[in-house]
Design an enzyme around this catalytic site. Structure first.
Site, PDB file in Angstrom:
ATOM      1  N   LYS A   1     -14.559  -7.546 -12.201  1.00 23.83           N
ATOM      2  CA  LYS A   1     -13.462  -7.143 -12.552  1.00 23.83           C
ATOM      3  C   LYS A   1     -12.668  -6.624 -11.695  1.00 23.83           C
ATOM      4  O   LYS A   1     -11.389  -7.666 -11.479  1.00 23.83           O
ATOM      5  CB  LYS A   1     -13.020  -5.835 -13.490  1.00 23.83           C
ATOM      6  CG  LYS A   1     -13.330  -5.959 -15.028  1.00 23.83           C
ATOM      7  CD  LYS A   1     -11.631  -6.050 -15.801  1.00 23.83           C
ATOM      8  CE  LYS A   1     -12.513  -6.528 -17.500  1.00 23.83           C
ATOM      9  NZ  LYS A   1     -11.236  -6.405 -18.088  1.00 23.83           N
TER      10      LYS A   1
ATOM     11  N   SER B   1     -22.284  -9.943 -16.559  1.00 26.37           N
ATOM     12  CA  SER B   1     -20.189  -9.670 -15.979  1.00 26.37           C
ATOM     13  C   SER B   1     -20.467  -9.227 -15.352  1.00 26.37           C
ATOM     14  O   SER B   1     -20.013  -8.232 -14.533  1.00 26.37           O
ATOM     15  CB  SER B   1     -19.300  -9.658 -17.323  1.00 26.37           C
ATOM     16  OG  SER B   1     -19.945  -9.014 -18.507  1.00 26.37           O
TER      17      SER B   1
END
Length: 319
Positions: A38, A289
């Site tokens: 992110k 991720s």
């Protein structure tokens, strides 16, 4: 000058390759700054804002990783950040976000409730809104993962990606296919939060009443308005995985790969393991991720993983 983001490493596993019949390349975004991908999108978004927009401060809602990414990006620019998160957000993510200097507001049962509260606050305070996924600049920032991966391994023919609201896979799909239009991009969503899977396969866009999954980073109640058209155009398939399969992938990565990953971070690997026969690939990239795992939930994860039948479990895999 130091790069804004880390170039995260690729990891391989001879045993995983043997068991799947593919060459698997794990893109370790759990080793990115703030422990998740992110930070890429948040940094790029803030770089695109005007001084006037930055002066107003930034506000968002997050399941936890976007919160940390935006908080750090804002801190580096001296910008005030306010982050809304659900009350059940893992404490480690909340404290890390506060540690980067952001103001944290905990409200609601899920990301959706926190998101709606953050929009109301944005109307009151006038801060610049930075959406966690439904923003083209955010998607572009996440898409740098694909460009980086294809520079590191130029034989990749398939990329498996976790999906929540769709910002990560939208950026990766557009980025990858700008390099090689023949690359397949496959999304993996939790069965307990299948909004994007339903929209993609049935053409039905609706807001789910409830989502509850150990992959809280992809526990989103409805697809993004901007991400869904890109996903329909650029993504080749979306599959789902059970809670037990996600838990098994977490345990596998920890015990055998010596890497701590969160539920969302393990989702793509879980999808590869449980749908391996359906994925036609020789050189497959798997996006890990994030790694911001709430260690207090380890017993729950182990218990879930143990519920898989022996023939379904992949915990015996060795890296």
């Amino acid at each position: 000058m130091d790069p804004v983001v880390h170039q995260t490493p690729i990891r391989t596993s001879a045993t995983t390759n043997l068991r799947t019949g593919k060459n698997i390349y794990f893109k370790m975004e759990n080793q990115q700054k703030t422990g998740a991908f992110k930070f890429r999108g948040a940094s790029y978004k803030l770089m695109r804002l005007s001084p006037k927009e930055l002066d107003r401060g930034v506000i968002t809602a997050s399941a936890g990783n976007h919160a940390q990414g935006l908080a750090l990006a804002a801190y580096k620019l001296g910008v005030k950040a306010t982050i809304y998160m659900a009350e059940a957000t893992p404490e480690a993510k909340v404290e890390a976000t506060r540690g980067y200097g952001a103001e944290v507001v905990l409200t609601g049962e899920s990301f959706q409730e926190a998101f709606e509260a953050s929009l109301k606050q944005q109307e009151r305070c006038g801060a610049t809104y930075v959406h966690p996924f439904d923003d083209y600049d955010i998607m572009a920032g996440q898409g740098t993962i694909a460009l980086e991966l294809l520079e590191q391994v130029n034989t990749i023919d398939t990329i498996v990606v976790p999906i929540g609201g769709g910002g990560l896979i939208s950026g990766i799909a557009v980025g990858a296919k700008s390099v090689n239009p023949d690359i397949k991009v496959i999304g993996v969503q939790a069965k307990a939060a299948p909004a994007m899977h339903t929209a993609y396969h049935r053409g039905v866009v609706k807001k789910l009443d409830k989502v509850s999954t150990i992959a809280e980073g992809i526990a989103v109640k409805q697809p993004g308005e901007n991400t869904l058209p890109l996903i329909n155009n650029y993504v080749d398939d979306i599959i789902t995985v059970s809670e037990e399969e996600i838990a098994d992938a977490i345990v596998n990565m920890l015990e055998r790969g010596k890497s701590l990953v969160e539920g969302a971070g393990a989702a793509a690997f879980a999808g590869l393991l449980s749908h391996n026969d359906q994925i036609d690939s020789r050189h497959c990239g798997v996006i890990v991720s994030g790694g911001n795992f709430d260690i207090s939930r380890m017993a729950e994860i182990q218990s879930l993983a143990n519920q898989l039948k022996p023939e379904q479990s992949h915990a015996a895999l060795s890296f």
